[in-house]
Write a protein that holds these residues in place. Structure first.
Motif, short mmCIF file in Angstrom:
data_model
loop_
_atom_site.label_atom_id
_atom_site.label_comp_id
_atom_site.label_asym_id
_atom_site.label_seq_id
_atom_site.Cartn_x
_atom_site.Cartn_y
_atom_site.Cartn_z
N UNK A 1 0.68 -1.28 0.10
CA UNK A 1 0.03 -0.17 0.02
C UNK A 1 0.85 1.08 -0.04
N UNK A 2 0.64 2.02 -1.03
CA UNK A 2 1.44 3.24 -1.11
C UNK A 2 0.64 4.35 -0.46
N UNK A 3 0.87 4.96 0.68
CA UNK A 3 -0.03 5.75 1.43
C UNK A 3 0.20 7.22 1.06
N UNK A 4 -0.49 8.17 0.63
CA UNK A 4 -0.35 9.70 0.36
C UNK A 4 -0.74 10.36 1.44
N UNK A 5 0.33 10.85 2.16
CA UNK A 5 0.23 11.64 3.42
C UNK A 5 -0.49 12.98 3.30
N UNK B 1 2.34 -8.86 -5.26
CA UNK B 1 1.15 -9.25 -6.11
C UNK B 1 0.08 -8.23 -6.35
N UNK B 2 -0.03 -7.16 -5.20
CA UNK B 2 -1.10 -6.39 -5.50
C UNK B 2 -0.45 -5.06 -4.87
N UNK B 3 -0.45 -3.82 -5.73
CA UNK B 3 -0.13 -2.56 -5.22
C UNK B 3 -1.36 -1.69 -5.32
N UNK B 4 -1.67 -1.02 -4.12
CA UNK B 4 -2.75 0.03 -4.12
C UNK B 4 -2.13 1.33 -3.60
N UNK B 5 -2.90 2.37 -4.11
CA UNK B 5 -2.75 3.87 -3.33
C UNK B 5 -3.86 4.09 -2.58
N UNK B 6 -3.38 4.51 -1.15
CA UNK B 6 -4.30 4.77 -0.21
C UNK B 6 -4.26 6.22 0.17
N UNK C 1 4.61 2.00 1.44
CA UNK C 1 5.36 3.23 1.19
C UNK C 1 4.68 4.45 1.50
N UNK C 2 5.39 5.33 2.31
CA UNK C 2 4.72 6.58 2.90
C UNK C 2 5.36 7.66 1.88
N UNK C 3 4.53 8.22 1.11
CA UNK C 3 4.76 9.32 0.43
C UNK C 3 4.34 10.60 1.04
N UNK C 4 5.46 11.29 1.63
CA UNK C 4 5.42 12.41 2.41
C UNK C 4 5.91 13.82 2.04
#
Length: 189
Positions: free
Chosen positions: A5-9, A35-40, A80-83
């Motif tokens: 999960x790629x978290x958009x901060x 196997x799975x990639x998701x933006x949160x 991944x924390x995108x900050x």
């Protein structure tokens, strides 16, 4: 099966976090370690300021928004924390999202993708590491640090140079390895 999960901060209007996350989503899918990639997107999660009456370690959540957030975080193996960097630190929305939960974060790998001006968000990345450690998360060494982020933004998308692409690949490779190594620790959690 493994899920990233790629978290958009950032939740600010005009934020750069979502284009950074979309670029990293493409890199992660091409890398193939998950196997799975998701933006949160924390703007969509929209958690109020921490309002649970009981400590998160108990897992006895009273509010539906917390139950939903718990389920979303629990299903991931890595993040991944995108900050952004705000005043030499990470933003309050991200801290709030982390503080809502406890066991859902434990023994999971986390990569840091920071952005900002000349410091590329690196001060925020350093500041968040003790928080992640307290949650029993494992921060991978390789990271993505984007200096002067606006220079990479073209028509609403991140157009990386070779250095950014190489740093994303290194972080995602390490993240996949560490996420797999941590799985046995979560069996009883």
């Amino acid at each position: 099966m493994s899920k990233l999960e790629i978290i958009v901060a950032s939740t600010r209007p005009g934020r750069v976090g979502l284009p950074v996350a979309k670029w990293l989503e493409g890199e992660a899918k091409a890398q193939g370690g998950f196997d799975e990639v998701e933006i949160v997107d924390l703007a969509e999660v929209n958690l109020p300021f921490f309002n649970e009456p009981k400590h998160p370690r108990l897992g006895d959540y009273q509010h539906q928004h917390t139950k939903d957030w718990s389920a979303k975080v629990a299903e991931a193996d890595a993040f991944v924390l995108v900050m952004p960097e705000y005043n030499h630190g990470f933003n309050a929305v991200l801290k709030n999202a982390l503080d809502y939960l406890s066991r859902e974060w434990q023994y999971k790998a986390v990569g840091l993708a920071s952005y900002g001006g000349v410091a590329a968000g690196t001060r925020a990345a350093q500041m968040i590491k003790p928080v992640l450690g307290a949650l029993r998360m494992t921060t991978v060494t390789d990271a993505v640090s984007i200096p002067m982020v606006q220079q990479f933004l073209k028509d609403g998308e991140i157009v990386p140079n070779d250095v950014l692409s190489a740093s994303a690949k290194a972080m995602l490779d390490e993240l996949a390895q560490v996420a797999e190594a941590l799985k046995p620790l979560r069996k009883d959690s």
